[in-house]
Scaffold this motif. Structure first.
Motif, PDB file in Angstrom:
ATOM      1  N   ILE A  46       0.835  -1.195   0.000  1.00 25.36           N
ATOM      2  CA  ILE A  46       0.000   0.000   0.000  1.00 25.36           C
ATOM      3  C   ILE A  46       0.870   1.245   0.000  1.00 25.36           C
ATOM      4  O   ILE A  46       0.575   2.226  -0.649  1.00 25.36           O
ATOM      5  N   LEU A  47       1.977   1.155   0.729  1.00 25.95           N
ATOM      6  CA  LEU A  47       2.876   2.307   0.818  1.00 25.95           C
ATOM      7  C   LEU A  47       4.306   1.857   0.554  1.00 25.95           C
ATOM      8  O   LEU A  47       4.755   0.869   1.112  1.00 25.95           O
ATOM      9  N   VAL A  48       4.988   2.601  -0.274  1.00 30.10           N
ATOM     10  CA  VAL A  48       6.384   2.305  -0.570  1.00 30.10           C
ATOM     11  C   VAL A  48       7.157   3.609  -0.537  1.00 30.10           C
ATOM     12  O   VAL A  48       6.717   4.605  -1.105  1.00 30.10           O
ATOM     13  N   THR A  49       8.278   3.606   0.150  1.00 32.66           N
ATOM     14  CA  THR A  49       9.141   4.783   0.027  1.00 32.66           C
ATOM     15  C   THR A  49      10.411   4.344  -0.674  1.00 32.66           C
ATOM     16  O   THR A  49      10.888   3.228  -0.493  1.00 32.66           O
ATOM     17  N   ASP A  50      10.932   5.246  -1.478  1.00 36.92           N
ATOM     18  CA  ASP A  50      12.093   4.928  -2.297  1.00 36.92           C
ATOM     19  C   ASP A  50      13.216   5.907  -1.970  1.00 36.92           C
ATOM     20  O   ASP A  50      13.119   7.091  -2.267  1.00 36.92           O
ATOM     21  N   LYS A  51      14.219   5.417  -1.300  1.00 36.39           N
ATOM     22  CA  LYS A  51      15.400   6.220  -0.940  1.00 36.39           C
ATOM     23  C   LYS A  51      15.019   7.570  -0.332  1.00 36.39           C
ATOM     24  O   LYS A  51      15.510   8.624  -0.722  1.00 36.39           O
ATOM     25  N   LEU A  52      14.141   7.511   0.638  1.00 36.03           N
ATOM     26  CA  LEU A  52      13.637   8.724   1.274  1.00 36.03           C
ATOM     27  C   LEU A  52      14.718   9.338   2.163  1.00 36.03           C
ATOM     28  O   LEU A  52      15.311   8.656   2.996  1.00 36.03           O
ATOM     29  N   THR A  53      14.978  10.625   1.968  1.00 36.09           N
ATOM     30  CA  THR A  53      15.977  11.306   2.769  1.00 36.09           C
ATOM     31  C   THR A  53      15.403  12.619   3.279  1.00 36.09           C
ATOM     32  O   THR A  53      14.764  13.344   2.534  1.00 36.09           O
ATOM     33  N   MET A  54      15.627  12.881   4.550  1.00 32.48           N
ATOM     34  CA  MET A  54      15.138  14.123   5.147  1.00 32.48           C
ATOM     35  C   MET A  54      16.241  14.724   5.990  1.00 32.48           C
ATOM     36  O   MET A  54      16.871  14.041   6.793  1.00 32.48           O
ATOM     37  N   LYS A  55      16.464  16.016   5.776  1.00 36.35           N
ATOM     38  CA  LYS A  55      17.505  16.706   6.548  1.00 36.35           C
ATOM     39  C   LYS A  55      16.902  17.928   7.220  1.00 36.35           C
ATOM     40  O   LYS A  55      16.016  18.569   6.681  1.00 36.35           O
ATOM     41  N   PHE A  56      17.405  18.255   8.398  1.00 36.42           N
ATOM     42  CA  PHE A  56      17.060  19.521   9.046  1.00 36.42           C
ATOM     43  C   PHE A  56      18.354  20.274   9.229  1.00 36.42           C
ATOM     44  O   PHE A  56      19.190  19.854  10.022  1.00 36.42           O
ATOM     45  N   GLY A  57      18.516  21.368   8.508  1.00 43.55           N
ATOM     46  CA  GLY A  57      19.789  22.057   8.557  1.00 43.55           C
ATOM     47  C   GLY A  57      20.844  21.072   8.093  1.00 43.55           C
ATOM     48  O   GLY A  57      20.739  20.503   7.020  1.00 43.55           O
ATOM     49  N   GLY A  58      21.839  20.835   8.922  1.00 46.07           N
ATOM     50  CA  GLY A  58      22.880  19.897   8.522  1.00 46.07           C
ATOM     51  C   GLY A  58      22.580  18.483   8.997  1.00 46.07           C
ATOM     52  O   GLY A  58      23.244  17.528   8.605  1.00 46.07           O
ATOM     53  N   LEU A  59      21.564  18.361   9.848  1.00 48.28           N
ATOM     54  CA  LEU A  59      21.304  17.076  10.479  1.00 48.28           C
ATOM     55  C   LEU A  59      20.491  16.163   9.566  1.00 48.28           C
ATOM     56  O   LEU A  59      19.426  16.539   9.096  1.00 48.28           O
ATOM     57  N   VAL A  60      21.018  14.979   9.314  1.00 45.13           N
ATOM     58  CA  VAL A  60      20.285  14.020   8.494  1.00 45.13           C
ATOM     59  C   VAL A  60      19.393  13.201   9.418  1.00 45.13           C
ATOM     60  O   VAL A  60      19.885  12.447  10.241  1.00 45.13           O
ATOM     61  N   ALA A  61      18.088  13.373   9.289  1.00 45.48           N
ATOM     62  CA  ALA A  61      17.162  12.673  10.187  1.00 45.48           C
ATOM     63  C   ALA A  61      16.786  11.306   9.626  1.00 45.48           C
ATOM     64  O   ALA A  61      16.625  10.339  10.366  1.00 45.48           O
ATOM     65  N   VAL A  62      16.640  11.235   8.314  1.00 42.27           N
ATOM     66  CA  VAL A  62      16.319   9.969   7.647  1.00 42.27           C
ATOM     67  C   VAL A  62      17.179   9.886   6.402  1.00 42.27           C
ATOM     68  O   VAL A  62      17.300  10.869   5.662  1.00 42.27           O
ATOM     69  N   LYS A  63      17.789   8.725   6.200  1.00 43.27           N
ATOM     70  CA  LYS A  63      18.687   8.617   5.053  1.00 43.27           C
ATOM     71  C   LYS A  63      18.352   7.398   4.197  1.00 43.27           C
ATOM     72  O   LYS A  63      18.286   6.285   4.694  1.00 43.27           O
ATOM     73  N   ASP A  64      18.102   7.657   2.926  1.00 39.58           N
ATOM     74  CA  ASP A  64      17.890   6.607   1.920  1.00 39.58           C
ATOM     75  C   ASP A  64      17.006   5.477   2.421  1.00 39.58           C
ATOM     76  O   ASP A  64      17.363   4.302   2.286  1.00 39.58           O
ATOM     77  N   LEU A  65      15.868   5.837   2.948  1.00 45.02           N
ATOM     78  CA  LEU A  65      15.029   4.807   3.540  1.00 45.02           C
ATOM     79  C   LEU A  65      14.105   4.170   2.495  1.00 45.02           C
ATOM     80  O   LEU A  65      13.374   4.868   1.803  1.00 45.02           O
ATOM     81  N   ASP A  66      14.191   2.862   2.390  1.00 49.47           N
ATOM     82  CA  ASP A  66      13.238   2.112   1.580  1.00 49.47           C
ATOM     83  C   ASP A  66      12.300   1.404   2.537  1.00 49.47           C
ATOM     84  O   ASP A  66      12.725   0.548   3.301  1.00 49.47           O
ATOM     85  N   LEU A  67      11.050   1.791   2.493  1.00 49.58           N
ATOM     86  CA  LEU A  67      10.092   1.214   3.423  1.00 49.58           C
ATOM     87  C   LEU A  67       8.937   0.654   2.617  1.00 49.58           C
ATOM     88  O   LEU A  67       8.505   1.257   1.641  1.00 49.58           O
TER      89      LEU A  67
END
Lengths: 602, 303, 248
Positions: free
Chosen positions: A351-372
């Protein structure tokens, strides 16, 4: 109906009788005071839409009032258009003006919006003084405005003006009461109580904020028209910051979002200074002091709104259930993009797929290349220590954050960067780590938020109470009651959400999410703050849901018992990266997961 | 050239009034997250208190200590008196309302503003009052083509010194750091042993006190004062606060001076009738494109 | 060894939620005590109740044998209690050095300037990176550096009792190691008593003398740290609810 209802009808009748009789027992001076009471009541109600219902700090409302008054003055004196025709035109112009000026600033919050509206108010006033194109008559304003007339019946005496304004007011009140108790009014209240929760429940926050400004301005425009025709002159010094603050005080004195409150507030503001006319120079002094005292002793206003929902007489759970039976699973639904991870391919549908999801706040990488990958009809859990980026994943999936890179697919459709209300209307509902309810609204109203995007009535149908609107409201209330019963909150329909104990608040949030019949339910730490028994009940409830509805669940959880007990698939995260995924038992014994929790061995 | 310089001086003079008032807005916003709408009226109150001292009793002060002595007395009197009014205001009108949330606090501030404005009117009357020419020095200093009035020079030096002192206290001392820490995170400040109540009191003394002093300077400069002047100056100074970045003290000073210059040059080179419109347009544009002001950090909302 | 801090049947509630349901712990002078537990177990609330940020509903807290009821929250720094809160909470727009100096604000009447300077030097030895960046704004530091600053800010008041709330939260393993080494060093070199609240059970147990496990507002297990480290129940309880324990 019941006794209380009869009594309130009796009181209403008496008030109306008093208003009808008043001019015949009074002098012209007090009739004029009563006229201005009516004008300020209109203005108070118009600001109440913006400030009271929607919670937008508007300290420049006099600008919209001014637009209405000047449109009336200019068009009447230049082109001789009758005053009465100018009522809708004043409303329209003020509304359009509000749309244009608030569109770029509508995203601002709290104090910032307050400041901008002050600026708008001042710009309008200064512009009027500067007499652009010779239209506004400069500091002296425009004189010689005509009187309203209906055929040969001209409104030209104090008594006639008195009835004129109060009849218009009565119509407006009727419309506003209906609007307040409709999908529109509720949407405004939702975003006043919690903007993010409203957006995530499927309410287009921007749209409803603008609507609130436009309607509020339009009504202020009507008040401007009436004011101009009574005084026959308009000048910029009526529309000062002081005027805007007075309107602000009317709404606050009466009580936010309270229609009778705003009228009462207007009464106080207009009548108070007249009563103290004997002490001419000191009356405003007293007034200022009284405002402070009112806020110390009655910060919620003198006549706050009591929240009640008219519950239809016929209400049976089965009937409601019938109506909300989830849509049959669409077998032709596009199969989601296959994950790169071979292990998960055992799921027939994602139902849900994430493809190399990346999220940054400023310099901080909160989520990196997430495949879910979230399997259709399954429960998928994300576990991981605090700060691993789990909630950030939720916020990206639901559109609260825009990912730096990567994609989110829902039912095979790319939803990356969609606004939360759009995501919600596609069928993703969520709960929050720290409960986000609408604290000042009743339980039923809270649940009805989830139904908002499945309803369609709008301003006109709500005010006219069209048949379809009445049916829709009934459906919404019944559906909400169904979920209230289903989550074990039966009997609490009229209780305010903030008065519920913590555990029940969590259930209410869940009910709100479920009421929208989501295809994917996202739960952020559903068991936190619940005891073992409640957690167990929750597990059973969630598992039953899966059997009953076409639902998939994605959850974040710290309670391993819950995770291991109900999940079909577990994803472990640490430091923004997926460190493992698999069946619950495999994850429980996975050395990397244990490491992430218990600290690395040296 | 000399005209530009003159505009610059005028702009800086009026800018320093704005800056001194803006400081009060900013400091109060820092500790209470309240736009203190009554602040402009405190400025007006200062103006009237200074006027009274100069006119009623100061005949005596000025005679004994000269013009400058009389002015100093008026300034100091306004500073302390308005500061005390500020403290009283916080105790009576804000502290009891604070727990009820921000909207009631805004209304309370509007109430105090209406109260103060009408108090001034009730005491001093609704008509304009004038600082008599005899109590302020009026000579002009000329250096070739460059002219500056003694009053202008005095105002510039005094406000510059005041701002410098304040800047030093707030940015360079531990007490100042405690003030800034309180504005950022009250709970953490408390855990470090900072008495937040005392800091609040200090802020509500100093902010109004500076505003009151600016009121006296303004009266001496323009010589004409009115009970409604609080609104206008308040609104402008408030714009200055946003221009710099609210809650940040050096930013308020910068915003004030900048706004004074923008107004003067705007009036001179664009249109004096529309200058205030430009002022508010700038305010709105800043809030749209840089809501934290010219100097200021962005704080993300936690979901 | 005398009792430095005693919590007796402490109950704290936030409106409808009861966060602590009668917690009793004891810390002797010179000890490191660990309080472990999952999210929402009430660990931070416990520390906040000690530093009087949240009021007690029931129960008593004794510090140096006296009840603290009459003190205000801002008096505690003077009394020798430093609280390093969860999430670091450094002041982002203040420089590193200003942040550090503020740490001694509440204790300025019991410390000489030289003492503060000396302690600062010691802190810079513990965390050399802070010395390098002392003129930088604290908001520009990395998470680990901010944690060091927060600890330094707590230490500069020369506390008798240091409350550490999840110092390893959200830090990379290498930094976690560094922070724990620092905690050990702090304890060895200054003798400060430490109350350590942690999720990272293994690390925390390795550094402490005695430990408590907090579960949904109640102490479920307690004992000497070395014993608990080997306890299967701790691993299970640590990973989540008590139900996992039931399974085994």
């Amino acid at each position: 109906m019941n006794k209380r209802h009869k009594r309130s009808q009796l009181i209403l009748g008496m008030v109306i009788a008093l208003f009808l009789a008043f001019p015949f027992f009074s002098n012209f001076y007090w009739i004029d005071v009563a006229f201005f009471f009516g004008v300020y009541a209109l203005l108070g109600l118009s600001l109440n839409i913006v400030l009271g219902e929607t919670g937008l700090f508007d300290l420049g409302h006099a600008a919209f009032y001014a637009i209405g008054a000047y449109i009336t003055a200019i068009l009447n004196t230049l082109y001789g258009i009758p005053i009465v025709w100018l009522i809708p035109l004043s409303a329209l112009c003020a509304g359009i003006f509000a749309y244009i000026v608030t569109s770029p600033i509508i995203h601002l919050r709290g104090d910032y919006l307050c400041i901008v509206t002050i600026g708008i108010g001042e710009i309008v006033r200064l512009a009027l003084i500067n007499n652009p194109f010779g239209l506004t008559g400069g500091p002296n304003g425009i004189t010689g405005i005509g009187r309203p007339s209906f055929g040969l019946f001209a409104i030209d005496t104090s008594i006639r003006f008195y009835f004129y304004v109060w009849i218009i007011l009565a119509i407006v009140i009727l419309g506003l009461v209906r609007l307040q108790r409709s999908r529109i009014g509720r949407a405004w209240n939702y975003l006043r109580e919690d903007e993010i929760a409203a957006e995530m429940s499927g309410i287009d926050v921007r749209h409803f904020k603008l609507l609130s400004f436009v309607l509020g301005a339009a009504l202020a425009g009507v008040a401007g028209n009436i004011y101009a025709s009574k005084l026959m002159i308009v000048s910029p010094d009526t529309f000062t910051f002081m005027e805007s603050s007075m309107l602000f005080c009317i709404v606050m004195l009466g009580g936010l979002g309270s229609i009778p409150g705003s009228i009462l507030g207007a009464g106080i503001i207009t009548v108070f200074p007249e009563i103290f006319r004997v002490v001419a120079n000191y009356r405003m002094l007293f007034f200022g002091g009284a405002l402070v005292l009112a806020m110390i002793f009655r910060p919620g206003g003198l006549w706050p709104r009591k929240r009640e929902i008219a519950i239809p007489n016929v209400r049976s759970a089965e009937e409601a259930e019938e109506m909300i039976r989830p849509v049959a699973v669409d077998q032709t639904r596009t199969t989601a993009k296959q994950s790169l991870n071979g292990e998960t391919s055992s799921f027939e549908k994602h139902i849900l797929v994430t493809d190399k999801l990346t999220m940054k706040f400023g310099g901080l990488v909160a989520v990196k290349d997430l495949d879910l990958v979230v399997g259709h009809g399954k429960i998928t859990s994300i576990i991981g220590p605090n700060g691993a980026g789990k909630t950030t994943v939720f916020n990206v999936v639901t559109g609260i954050y825009k990912p730096v890179s990567g994609k989110v697919y829902f039912e095979g459709k790319d939803i990356t960067g969609f606004k939360p209300h759009k995501v919600a209307s596609l069928g993703i509902a969520r709960t929050f780590q720290n409960i986000r309810l609408f604290p000042g609204l009743t339980c039923v109203e809270n649940i009805m938020a989830g139904l908002h995007h499945r309803m369609s009535s709008y301003v006109f149908s709500s005010i006219m109470r069209t048949e379809s609107q009445i049916l829709e409201e009934k459906w919404a209330i019944e559906t909400a009651m169904y979920w209230l019963d289903k989550t074990g909150l039966a009997g609490l329909s009229d209780e305010l959400a903030k008065n519920l104990p913590y555990g029940k608040q969590k259930l209410l949030e869940l009910a709100r999410a479920l009421s929208s019949s989501p295809k994917l339910l996202i739960l952020d730490e559903p068991s936190s703050g619940l005891n073992d028994k409640e957690t167990e009940d929750l597990m059973i409830f969630l598992e039953n849901l899966l059997d009953e509805m076409d639902l998939s669940i994605l959850l974040i959880e710290h309670d391993m018992n819950l995770v291991m007990g109900i999940s079909h698939w577990v994803v472990a995260m640490d430091m923004g990266i997926k460190i493992a995924e698999g069946r619950p038992q495999d994850i429980y014994n996975n050395s990397r997961v244990i490491e992430a929790y218990l600290g690395r061995e040296e | 050239m000399s005209i530009i310089l003159e505009q610059l001086l005028n702009g800086l003079t009026i800018g320093s009034f704005y800056a001194l008032i803006a400081l009060g807005y900013s400091m109060v916003y820092g500790v209470m997250k309240l736009i203190n709408f009554a602040h402009g009226d405190l400025f007006a109150l200062g103006s009237y208190l200074g006027y009274t001292l100069l006119v009623w009793s100061a005949g005596a002060v000025s005679q004994r200590f000269g013009l400058w002595g009389g002015m100093a007395a008026a300034l100091l009197f306004a500073f302390f008196a308005v500061g005390c009014v500020g403290v009283l205001m916080e105790r009576v009108a804000y502290r009891p309302v604070q727990k009820s949330g921000r909207l009631p606090l805004v209304v309370s501030a509007l109430g105090v503003s209406i109260f103060l404005e009408n108090l001034i009117m009730a005491v001093w009357g609704p008509r304009y009052q004038a600082y008599p020419a005899s109590v302020v020095p009026t000579y002009t200093i000329s250096l070739g083509w460059f002219h500056i009035t003694s009053m202008q020079l005095f105002i510039l030096i005094l406000s510059f010194v005041l701002m410098l002192i304040l800047y030093y206290v707030v940015q360079k001392t531990t007490f100042g750091a405690a003030i800034r820490a309180t504005a950022l995170d009250k709970e953490m400040a408390t855990m470090l042993g900072i008495d937040v109540g005392k800091i609040t009191l200090f802020i509500f003394f100093l902010g109004p006190a500076l505003g009151g002093m600016a009121g006296v300077m303004n009266g001496m400069y323009y010589r004409q004062i009115s009970f409604v002047m609080g609104w206008n100056y308040g609104l402008k100074a408030f714009t200055a606060t946003i221009l710099g970045g609210i809650g940040n003290i050096p930013a308020a000073m910068l915003g004030g001076l900048l706004l004074g210059l923008v107004e003067m040059f705007g009036a001179a080179y664009i249109s004096s009738a529309w200058k205030d419109v430009f002022t508010f347009l700038i305010l709105i544009l800043i809030l749209i494109f840089r809501p934290t002001g010219l100097i200021g950090e962005k704080v993300a909302e936690k979901v | 060894m005398s009792e430095l801090l005693v919590l007796k049947d402490v109950v704290v509630s936030y409106g409808a939620v009861t966060a602590l349901k009668g917690v009793s712990i004891k810390l002797n002078e010179g000890q490191i005590i660990a309080v472990l537990g999952a999210n929402g177990a009430g660990k931070s609330t416990m520390l906040k109740s000690i530093s009087k940020i949240v009021p007690l509903k029931e129960g008593k807290i004794f510090y140096k044998g006296k009840e603290m009821a009459s003190l205000s929250a801002h008096d505690l720094a003077f009394q020798g209690i430093s609280h390093v809160p969860e999430g670091r909470r450094v002041f982002p727009t203040l420089t590193v050095e200003e942040n550090l100096n503020l740490g001694s604000y509440g204790a300025r009447k019991r410390l000489l300037d030289e003492e503060v300077e000396e302690t600062k030097k010691w802190i810079f030895e513990l965390f050399p990176v802070l010395a390098e960046r002392k003129n930088q704004l604290a908001g520009t530091l990395s998470g680990g550096e901010q944690q060091m600053l927060a600890i330094g800010r707590g230490l500069i008041a020369k506390p008798t009792l240091l409350l550490l709330d999840e110092p390893s939260l959200g830090l990379a393993p290498i930094l976690v190691k560094e922070i724990f080494n620092a905690i050990r060093k702090i304890h060895e070199e200054s003798g400060t008593s430490i109350l350590l609240v942690e999720q990272n059970a293994k690390k925390a147990l390795a550094e402490s003398d005695y430990a408590y496990i907090l579960e949904t507002g109640k102490i479920s297990i307690e004992g000497p740290a070395s014993e608990l480290a080997g306890d299967e129940r701790v691993k299970a309880a640590y990973l989540g609810g008590s139900a996992v324990t039931k399974k085994e």
